[in-house]
Design a protein around this motif. Sequence first.
Motif, PDB file in Angstrom:
ATOM      1  N   GLU A  32       0.703  -1.154  -0.040  1.00  0.00           N
ATOM      2  CA  GLU A  32       0.016   0.083  -0.036  1.00  0.00           C
ATOM      3  C   GLU A  32       0.826   1.116   0.115  1.00  0.00           C
ATOM      4  O   GLU A  32       1.894   1.283   0.722  1.00  0.00           O
ATOM      5  CB  GLU A  32      -0.975   0.130   1.258  1.00  0.00           C
ATOM      6  N   TYR A  33       0.538   2.310  -0.861  1.00  0.00           N
ATOM      7  CA  TYR A  33       0.992   3.479  -0.829  1.00  0.00           C
ATOM      8  C   TYR A  33      -0.145   4.681  -0.867  1.00  0.00           C
ATOM      9  O   TYR A  33      -0.271   5.371  -1.400  1.00  0.00           O
ATOM     10  CB  TYR A  33       1.739   3.728  -2.175  1.00  0.00           C
ATOM     11  N   LEU A  34      -1.132   4.476   0.151  1.00  0.00           N
ATOM     12  CA  LEU A  34      -2.244   5.095   0.234  1.00  0.00           C
ATOM     13  C   LEU A  34      -1.844   6.483   0.980  1.00  0.00           C
ATOM     14  O   LEU A  34      -2.883   7.358   0.734  1.00  0.00           O
ATOM     15  CB  LEU A  34      -3.199   4.487   1.510  1.00  0.00           C
ATOM     16  N   GLU A  35      -0.799   6.900   1.545  1.00  0.00           N
ATOM     17  CA  GLU A  35      -0.460   8.083   2.122  1.00  0.00           C
ATOM     18  C   GLU A  35       0.282   9.020   1.154  1.00  0.00           C
ATOM     19  O   GLU A  35       0.599  10.111   1.325  1.00  0.00           O
ATOM     20  CB  GLU A  35       0.341   7.850   3.448  1.00  0.00           C
ATOM     21  N   CYS A  36       0.685   8.585  -0.052  1.00  0.00           N
ATOM     22  CA  CYS A  36       1.313   9.192  -1.056  1.00  0.00           C
ATOM     23  C   CYS A  36       0.196  10.254  -1.807  1.00  0.00           C
ATOM     24  O   CYS A  36      -0.811  10.051  -1.668  1.00  0.00           O
ATOM     25  CB  CYS A  36       1.852   8.075  -2.216  1.00  0.00           C
ATOM     26  N   ILE A  41      -2.229   1.165  -4.709  1.00  0.00           N
ATOM     27  CA  ILE A  41      -1.859  -0.149  -4.097  1.00  0.00           C
ATOM     28  C   ILE A  41      -1.205  -1.003  -5.347  1.00  0.00           C
ATOM     29  O   ILE A  41      -1.805  -0.916  -6.208  1.00  0.00           O
ATOM     30  CB  ILE A  41      -3.025  -1.107  -3.370  1.00  0.00           C
ATOM     31  N   CYS A  42       0.021  -1.497  -5.155  1.00  0.00           N
ATOM     32  CA  CYS A  42       0.753  -2.381  -6.120  1.00  0.00           C
ATOM     33  C   CYS A  42       0.410  -3.890  -5.643  1.00  0.00           C
ATOM     34  O   CYS A  42       0.590  -4.247  -4.369  1.00  0.00           O
ATOM     35  CB  CYS A  42       2.238  -2.022  -6.035  1.00  0.00           C
ATOM     36  N   LEU A  43      -0.070  -4.754  -6.502  1.00  0.00           N
ATOM     37  CA  LEU A  43      -0.130  -5.934  -6.438  1.00  0.00           C
ATOM     38  C   LEU A  43       0.945  -6.836  -7.081  1.00  0.00           C
ATOM     39  O   LEU A  43       0.817  -6.425  -8.278  1.00  0.00           O
ATOM     40  CB  LEU A  43      -1.711  -6.175  -6.949  1.00  0.00           C
ATOM     41  N   TYR A  44       1.288  -7.656  -6.231  1.00  0.00           N
ATOM     42  CA  TYR A  44       2.675  -8.545  -7.209  1.00  0.00           C
ATOM     43  C   TYR A  44       2.354 -10.146  -7.148  1.00  0.00           C
ATOM     44  O   TYR A  44       1.753 -10.592  -6.013  1.00  0.00           O
ATOM     45  CB  TYR A  44       3.803  -8.314  -6.427  1.00  0.00           C
ATOM     46  N   ILE A  50       0.212  -5.357 -10.705  1.00  0.00           N
ATOM     47  CA  ILE A  50      -1.140  -4.715 -11.174  1.00  0.00           C
ATOM     48  C   ILE A  50      -0.934  -3.426 -10.164  1.00  0.00           C
ATOM     49  O   ILE A  50      -0.998  -3.728  -8.864  1.00  0.00           O
ATOM     50  CB  ILE A  50      -2.439  -5.449 -10.940  1.00  0.00           C
ATOM     51  N   ILE A  51      -1.438  -2.306 -10.616  1.00  0.00           N
ATOM     52  CA  ILE A  51      -1.574  -0.911  -9.778  1.00  0.00           C
ATOM     53  C   ILE A  51      -3.035  -0.515  -9.727  1.00  0.00           C
ATOM     54  O   ILE A  51      -3.565  -0.294 -10.777  1.00  0.00           O
ATOM     55  CB  ILE A  51      -0.445   0.027 -10.484  1.00  0.00           C
ATOM     56  N   LEU A  52      -3.491  -0.336  -8.662  1.00  0.00           N
ATOM     57  CA  LEU A  52      -4.632  -0.066  -8.155  1.00  0.00           C
ATOM     58  C   LEU A  52      -4.580   1.565  -7.944  1.00  0.00           C
ATOM     59  O   LEU A  52      -4.050   1.914  -6.937  1.00  0.00           O
ATOM     60  CB  LEU A  52      -5.599  -0.673  -7.274  1.00  0.00           C
ATOM     61  N   LEU A  53      -5.535   2.409  -8.744  1.00  0.00           N
ATOM     62  CA  LEU A  53      -5.673   3.464  -8.318  1.00  0.00           C
ATOM     63  C   LEU A  53      -7.074   3.975  -7.657  1.00  0.00           C
ATOM     64  O   LEU A  53      -8.273   3.418  -8.216  1.00  0.00           O
ATOM     65  CB  LEU A  53      -5.498   4.400  -9.413  1.00  0.00           C
ATOM     66  N   GLN A  54      -7.335   5.011  -6.870  1.00  0.00           N
ATOM     67  CA  GLN A  54      -8.607   5.097  -6.503  1.00  0.00           C
ATOM     68  C   GLN A  54      -9.379   5.892  -7.225  1.00  0.00           C
ATOM     69  O   GLN A  54      -8.853   7.216  -7.579  1.00  0.00           O
ATOM     70  CB  GLN A  54      -8.765   5.848  -5.056  1.00  0.00           C
ATOM     71  N   ALA A  55     -10.359   5.687  -7.910  1.00  0.00           N
ATOM     72  CA  ALA A  55     -10.940   6.359  -8.898  1.00  0.00           C
ATOM     73  C   ALA A  55     -11.799   7.617  -8.226  1.00  0.00           C
ATOM     74  O   ALA A  55     -12.334   7.412  -7.298  1.00  0.00           O
ATOM     75  CB  ALA A  55     -12.003   5.594  -9.959  1.00  0.00           C
ATOM     76  N   GLN A  56     -11.818   8.736  -9.154  1.00  0.00           N
ATOM     77  CA  GLN A  56     -12.572   9.854  -8.593  1.00  0.00           C
ATOM     78  C   GLN A  56     -14.019   9.603  -9.156  1.00  0.00           C
ATOM     79  O   GLN A  56     -14.482  10.829  -9.146  1.00  0.00           O
ATOM     80  CB  GLN A  56     -11.932  11.211  -8.955  1.00  0.00           C
ATOM     81  N   THR A  57     -14.366   8.810  -9.975  1.00  0.00           N
ATOM     82  CA  THR A  57     -15.640   8.445 -10.095  1.00  0.00           C
ATOM     83  C   THR A  57     -16.345   7.316  -9.643  1.00  0.00           C
ATOM     84  O   THR A  57     -15.702   6.504  -8.985  1.00  0.00           O
ATOM     85  CB  THR A  57     -15.789   8.140 -11.966  1.00  0.00           C
ATOM     86  N   LYS A  58     -17.676   7.166  -9.788  1.00  0.00           N
ATOM     87  CA  LYS A  58     -18.487   6.136  -9.002  1.00  0.00           C
ATOM     88  C   LYS A  58     -18.651   4.973  -9.890  1.00  0.00           C
ATOM     89  O   LYS A  58     -18.888   3.998  -9.333  1.00  0.00           O
ATOM     90  CB  LYS A  58     -19.852   6.558  -9.001  1.00  0.00           C
ATOM     91  N   ASN A  59     -18.314   5.122 -11.202  1.00  0.00           N
ATOM     92  CA  ASN A  59     -18.424   3.752 -11.987  1.00  0.00           C
ATOM     93  C   ASN A  59     -17.087   3.578 -12.691  1.00  0.00           C
ATOM     94  O   ASN A  59     -16.403   4.332 -13.272  1.00  0.00           O
ATOM     95  CB  ASN A  59     -19.547   4.004 -13.105  1.00  0.00           C
ATOM     96  N   ILE A  60     -17.032   2.091 -12.859  1.00  0.00           N
ATOM     97  CA  ILE A  60     -15.843   1.683 -13.698  1.00  0.00           C
ATOM     98  C   ILE A  60     -16.210   0.939 -14.786  1.00  0.00           C
ATOM     99  O   ILE A  60     -17.337   0.153 -14.759  1.00  0.00           O
ATOM    100  CB  ILE A  60     -14.753   0.700 -12.905  1.00  0.00           C
ATOM    101  N   PHE A  61     -15.684   0.962 -16.214  1.00  0.00           N
ATOM    102  CA  PHE A  61     -16.165   0.457 -17.193  1.00  0.00           C
ATOM    103  C   PHE A  61     -15.291  -0.336 -17.814  1.00  0.00           C
ATOM    104  O   PHE A  61     -14.121   0.114 -18.391  1.00  0.00           O
ATOM    105  CB  PHE A  61     -16.673   1.393 -18.361  1.00  0.00           C
ATOM    106  N   PRO A  62     -15.126  -1.767 -18.050  1.00  0.00           N
ATOM    107  CA  PRO A  62     -14.326  -2.603 -18.649  1.00  0.00           C
ATOM    108  C   PRO A  62     -14.341  -2.452 -19.980  1.00  0.00           C
ATOM    109  O   PRO A  62     -15.342  -1.736 -20.551  1.00  0.00           O
ATOM    110  CB  PRO A  62     -14.723  -3.943 -18.323  1.00  0.00           C
ATOM    111  N   ASN A  63     -13.320  -2.602 -20.668  1.00  0.00           N
ATOM    112  CA  ASN A  63     -12.945  -2.643 -22.085  1.00  0.00           C
ATOM    113  C   ASN A  63     -14.241  -3.009 -22.960  1.00  0.00           C
ATOM    114  O   ASN A  63     -14.758  -2.294 -23.799  1.00  0.00           O
ATOM    115  CB  ASN A  63     -11.694  -3.252 -22.395  1.00  0.00           C
TER     116      ASN A  63
END
Length: 126
Positions: A32-36, A41-44, A50-63
């Motif tokens: 976790e790098y939540l204080e940056c 969060i980096c997942l290994y 895989i790097i997870l970013l906190q979205a500033q939107t309510k919805n995520i749309f897959p490809n």
Amino acid sequence: MSLMEISCIFPVTDIKKTACFYVSKLGYKAVEYLECKEAHICLYRDKTEIILLQAQTKNIFPNRELYGYGYDAYLYTDDQEKLEKEFLEKGVKIVKPLNVTDYKNKEFVIEDIDGRWIAFGLKIKD
């Protein structure tokens, strides 16, 4: 000079919930790098990140929803059977079971907690 590696970057609506899924269901380790300034969060797992970013939107749309088709990530593995079995045992949703595609990849596809489709496969050598 050569390109070395690549990381998938996934914006998510609930960063902790998504990280928990990847750790508990897919066997990743989270850092976790939540204080940056740009919390993430980096997942290994093995050589994947895989790097997870906190979205500033309510919805995520897959490809496939945005463009009509397509996976959100393709991760290479040389033992698809073992990995698919591991994921099945952990209750991961398999949306395309292990098969050989018309483009000669042996692969299977899962759906993650955010609706992304992630393929695991490898090109079949002639």
